[in-house]
Design a protein around this motif. Structure first.
Motif, short mmCIF file in Angstrom:
data_model
loop_
_atom_site.label_atom_id
_atom_site.label_comp_id
_atom_site.label_asym_id
_atom_site.label_seq_id
_atom_site.Cartn_x
_atom_site.Cartn_y
_atom_site.Cartn_z
N PRO A 86 10.29 11.20 4.68
CA PRO A 86 8.91 11.34 5.44
C PRO A 86 7.71 11.50 4.75
O PRO A 86 6.61 11.01 5.21
CB PRO A 86 9.34 12.66 6.12
N ASP A 87 7.93 11.94 3.47
CA ASP A 87 6.54 12.18 2.85
C ASP A 87 6.57 11.49 1.52
O ASP A 87 5.66 11.79 0.43
CB ASP A 87 6.10 13.64 2.58
N ARG A 88 7.59 10.79 1.02
CA ARG A 88 7.86 10.16 -0.38
C ARG A 88 8.65 9.04 -0.12
O ARG A 88 9.41 8.95 0.66
CB ARG A 88 8.34 11.31 -1.08
N VAL A 89 8.16 8.01 -1.12
CA VAL A 89 9.18 6.85 -1.55
C VAL A 89 9.20 6.87 -2.97
O VAL A 89 8.33 6.80 -3.74
CB VAL A 89 8.49 5.42 -1.18
N ALA A 140 -1.13 -1.56 -8.21
CA ALA A 140 0.25 -1.88 -8.46
C ALA A 140 0.47 -1.26 -9.87
O ALA A 140 -0.12 -1.34 -10.76
CB ALA A 140 0.24 -3.50 -8.72
N GLU A 141 1.73 -0.84 -10.15
CA GLU A 141 2.22 -0.22 -11.24
C GLU A 141 3.63 -1.13 -11.60
O GLU A 141 4.71 -1.40 -10.67
CB GLU A 141 2.65 1.15 -11.01
N ARG A 142 3.71 -1.37 -12.84
CA ARG A 142 5.20 -2.01 -13.11
C ARG A 142 6.25 -0.85 -13.48
O ARG A 142 5.67 0.18 -14.27
CB ARG A 142 5.11 -2.93 -14.43
N VAL A 143 7.18 -0.98 -13.15
CA VAL A 143 8.41 0.02 -13.20
C VAL A 143 9.76 -0.71 -13.77
O VAL A 143 10.14 -1.74 -13.37
CB VAL A 143 8.90 0.79 -12.05
N SER A 162 7.82 7.84 -7.96
CA SER A 162 8.04 8.60 -6.72
C SER A 162 6.64 8.83 -6.32
O SER A 162 5.59 9.23 -7.00
CB SER A 162 8.64 10.08 -7.06
N VAL A 163 6.46 8.20 -5.21
CA VAL A 163 4.94 8.09 -4.48
C VAL A 163 5.04 9.07 -3.55
O VAL A 163 5.83 9.12 -2.46
CB VAL A 163 4.84 6.50 -4.10
N ALA A 166 1.33 9.19 -7.55
CA ALA A 166 2.65 8.61 -7.92
C ALA A 166 3.11 9.14 -9.18
O ALA A 166 2.30 9.80 -10.07
CB ALA A 166 2.52 7.19 -8.25
N VAL A 167 4.26 9.65 -9.49
CA VAL A 167 4.78 10.28 -10.60
C VAL A 167 6.05 9.41 -11.25
O VAL A 167 6.76 8.87 -10.27
CB VAL A 167 5.31 11.65 -10.52
N ARG A 168 5.73 9.00 -12.43
CA ARG A 168 6.53 8.20 -13.12
C ARG A 168 7.68 9.20 -13.87
O ARG A 168 7.40 10.33 -14.68
CB ARG A 168 6.24 7.34 -14.17
#
Length: 225
Positions: A95-98, A118-121, A128-129, A136-138
């Motif tokens: 609900p609050d995160r992708v 846009a961010e490359r992963v 985590s968005v 966003a946290v990587r």
């Protein structure tokens, strides 16, 4: 009750593929791409001559994308869009995160409705968005552990009992009540069977003198013995 059921019913009507609570299943798309659906997952497919678009309506799915340079492969999950630049990645919609976890290759993740970026992963990373705050946290991940759910397993390392119970709730068709605050804060490391939530709960809390009992056929209670 009707108001609560309406969003779920609308997802079911829209979905081209879906799974129920506790179910998992593979789907092979028209281009040969494979999608593994987790519990309570729904998605739609929109293929045209110049694009391959998938919308994750709820739940989580793993995508093994067949190469097709002429048609990009994208996955929309709420306000987040994922474009495959490699072949293997996992998308989870809460609900609050992708959360986007990459096991092979690279993906481009577009976030933020107001000011998209846009961010490359890359493989071995998770982005985590927070969809409310648009942050966003990587983080680094173990690709195998991150997708153990595809084998019906949950791998955790230093997670709280409460967080593991929350995850097991996704696979149980009824309710799981955790009634001991001290037990909830305990930290655990291990692998748990998602196909048997009640058994997984017993494995989880047994070392801490916890117990699991049925209040009704669908309600599990976790507390101290």
């Amino acid at each position: 009750a009707a108001a609560l059921a309406a969003p779920s019913l609308w997802v079911r009507v829209r979905a081209d593929h879906r799974t129920g609570i506790g179910e998992r299943g593979p789907v092979t798309l028209a281009d040969g791409s494979r999608v593994d659906l987790d519990t309570a997952t729904a998605l739609t497919i929109d293929y045209t001559p110049d694009r391959r678009a998938v919308a994750l309506l709820e739940g989580r799915a793993f995508f093994a994308v067949a190469p097709d340079p002429a048609r990009p492969f994208t996955v929309a999950a709420g306000p987040v869009a994922v474009t495959a630049l490699g072949t293997g990645f996992d998308v989870r919609l809460d609900p609050d995160r992708v959360a986007v976890s990459v096991t092979e290759g690279v993906v481009s993740v577009s976030t933020g409705a107001a000011a998209p970026r846009a961010e490359r992963v890359a493989a071995g990373e998770r982005l985590s968005v927070d969809t409310a705050r648009q942050t966003a946290v990587r983080a680094a991940i173990d690709p195998q552990a991150a997708t153990d759910w595809r084998r019906g397993l949950l791998s955790v390392d230093g997670a709280s009992v409460a967080s593991v119970v929350d995850e097991l709730r996704r696979y149980h068709p009824g309710a799981i009540l955790l009634r001991d605050d001290a037990l909830a804060e305990r930290r655990v490391t291990g692998v748990f069977d998602l196909t048997d939530p009640a058994g997984a709960l017993r494995t989880l809390v047994g070392p801490y003198a916890g117990r699991v009992w049925r209040l009704t056929p669908l309600v599990l209670v976790v507390d101290r013995a």
